[in-house]
Write a protein that holds these residues in place. Structure first.
Motif, short mmCIF file in Angstrom:
data_model
loop_
_atom_site.label_atom_id
_atom_site.label_comp_id
_atom_site.label_asym_id
_atom_site.label_seq_id
_atom_site.Cartn_x
_atom_site.Cartn_y
_atom_site.Cartn_z
N ALA A 80 0.89 -1.03 -0.07
CA ALA A 80 0.18 -0.09 -0.13
C ALA A 80 0.97 1.31 0.07
O ALA A 80 0.44 2.13 -0.67
N GLY A 81 1.85 1.36 0.77
CA GLY A 81 2.78 2.39 0.94
C GLY A 81 3.47 2.80 -0.62
O GLY A 81 3.80 3.64 -0.93
N GLY A 82 3.96 1.56 -1.25
CA GLY A 82 4.55 1.77 -2.56
C GLY A 82 3.65 2.31 -3.41
O GLY A 82 4.02 3.17 -4.38
N ILE A 83 2.28 1.90 -3.37
CA ILE A 83 1.32 2.49 -4.36
C ILE A 83 1.23 3.95 -4.05
O ILE A 83 1.16 4.57 -4.98
N ASP A 84 0.93 4.22 -2.83
CA ASP A 84 0.89 5.41 -2.36
C ASP A 84 2.04 6.50 -2.76
O ASP A 84 1.87 7.64 -3.36
N VAL A 93 -0.46 2.61 -11.46
CA VAL A 93 0.22 1.39 -11.05
C VAL A 93 -0.87 0.12 -11.28
O VAL A 93 -2.01 0.35 -11.35
N VAL A 94 -0.27 -0.97 -11.95
CA VAL A 94 -1.05 -2.05 -12.21
C VAL A 94 -0.19 -3.07 -11.20
O VAL A 94 1.14 -3.04 -11.50
N LEU A 95 -0.63 -3.87 -10.69
CA LEU A 95 -0.19 -5.09 -9.74
C LEU A 95 -0.44 -6.28 -10.65
O LEU A 95 -1.21 -6.56 -11.14
N MET A 96 0.85 -7.01 -10.66
CA MET A 96 0.84 -8.57 -11.17
C MET A 96 0.97 -9.49 -10.17
O MET A 96 1.67 -9.44 -9.43
N ASP A 118 -4.86 -8.68 -4.14
CA ASP A 118 -6.39 -8.41 -4.57
C ASP A 118 -7.00 -7.22 -3.52
O ASP A 118 -7.57 -6.15 -4.14
N GLU A 119 -6.66 -7.47 -2.27
CA GLU A 119 -7.65 -6.63 -1.35
C GLU A 119 -6.69 -5.12 -1.48
O GLU A 119 -7.49 -4.01 -1.55
N VAL A 120 -5.37 -5.00 -1.35
CA VAL A 120 -4.71 -3.91 -1.56
C VAL A 120 -5.04 -3.08 -2.85
O VAL A 120 -5.31 -1.79 -2.78
N ALA A 121 -5.18 -3.95 -3.72
CA ALA A 121 -5.48 -3.14 -5.27
C ALA A 121 -6.88 -2.61 -5.11
O ALA A 121 -7.15 -1.56 -5.62
N ARG A 122 -7.84 -3.20 -4.55
CA ARG A 122 -9.21 -2.61 -4.34
C ARG A 122 -9.36 -1.70 -3.46
O ARG A 122 -9.91 -0.57 -4.05
N GLU A 123 -8.53 -1.80 -2.31
CA GLU A 123 -8.61 -0.49 -1.35
C GLU A 123 -7.75 0.70 -2.00
O GLU A 123 -8.33 1.94 -1.79
N PRO A 130 -3.76 -10.73 -13.61
CA PRO A 130 -3.98 -11.92 -12.83
C PRO A 130 -3.12 -13.09 -13.40
O PRO A 130 -3.51 -14.12 -14.07
N ARG A 131 -1.76 -12.90 -13.18
CA ARG A 131 -0.77 -13.83 -13.91
C ARG A 131 -1.12 -15.22 -13.32
O ARG A 131 -1.16 -16.18 -14.06
#
Length: 189
Positions: A80-84, A93-96, A118-123, A130-131
């Protein structure tokens, strides 16, 4: 990644533009050593060439944290901190998700890391590529053996795996850009 499968060109571009689009791949240990950040996985920030700011980061997350038995709550916090931090700089940002591979699948709590992504991406309101689910589909539904897309180490993808995931990621990004353009038509008047 094999060089024959890497062409650093941004969506919609005709030629590479190294000032705006690039791929950086470095293993965790090498990254930590290069930037004197031992133990700082998920808190690393890169300084690019002066004047270069990425528009998009596709962040592969979860595998190393799981393999190192990083506390899942700490993983979530760092993610979450990295995304922020990236969003504060105007970076999309797109998470893989982690790879579906024997070494990752053998862990007792690998699903906890997948759920955390998934939860952090949603938040945070970021996309997820979805690799894990794609590779699981290859293995379970298409009955593709691991050796078709996973290297002998049982963890990393082989050239075929990287090529297929790269193509699917490019198609997903292109589709997202198209949808945005359709939604934005008429907004600049």
């Amino acid at each position: 990644l094999s060089p024959e499968f890497v062409y650093t060109i941004g969506p919609g571009a005709l030629m590479p533009d190294d000032r705006r689009f690039g791929i950086v791949w470095l293993g965790q240990e090498a990254m930590q050593a290069a930037f004197d950040l031992d133990g700082a996985f998920n808190t690393i920030s890169l300084t690019l060439l002066r004047g270069v700011e990425p528009d998009l980061v596709v962040w592969q997350v979860g595998t190393n944290a799981a393999l190192r038995a990083q506390n899942v709550a700490e993983f979530r916090r760092l993610l979450a901190g990295g995304i922020d931090r990236m969003r504060a700089k105007g970076i999309e940002v797109v998470l893989m998700t982690p790879q579906f591979a024997p070494a990752f699948n053998a862990l007792q709590n690998e699903q906890d890391y997948l759920a955390a992504v998934d939860e952090v991406a949603r938040e945070k309101g970021v996309g997820v590529f979805p690799r894990y689910e794609i590779m699981k589909y290859w293995f379970e539904t298409e009955q593709m053996p691991y050796a078709r897309f996973i290297a002998r180490d049982g963890l990393h993808m082989n050239d075929f795996g990287y090529m297929c995931i790269g193509r699917l990621l490019a198609q997903a990004l292109e589709g997202a850009i198209r949808r945005c353009r359709i939604l934005m038509q008429g907004c600049d008047e």
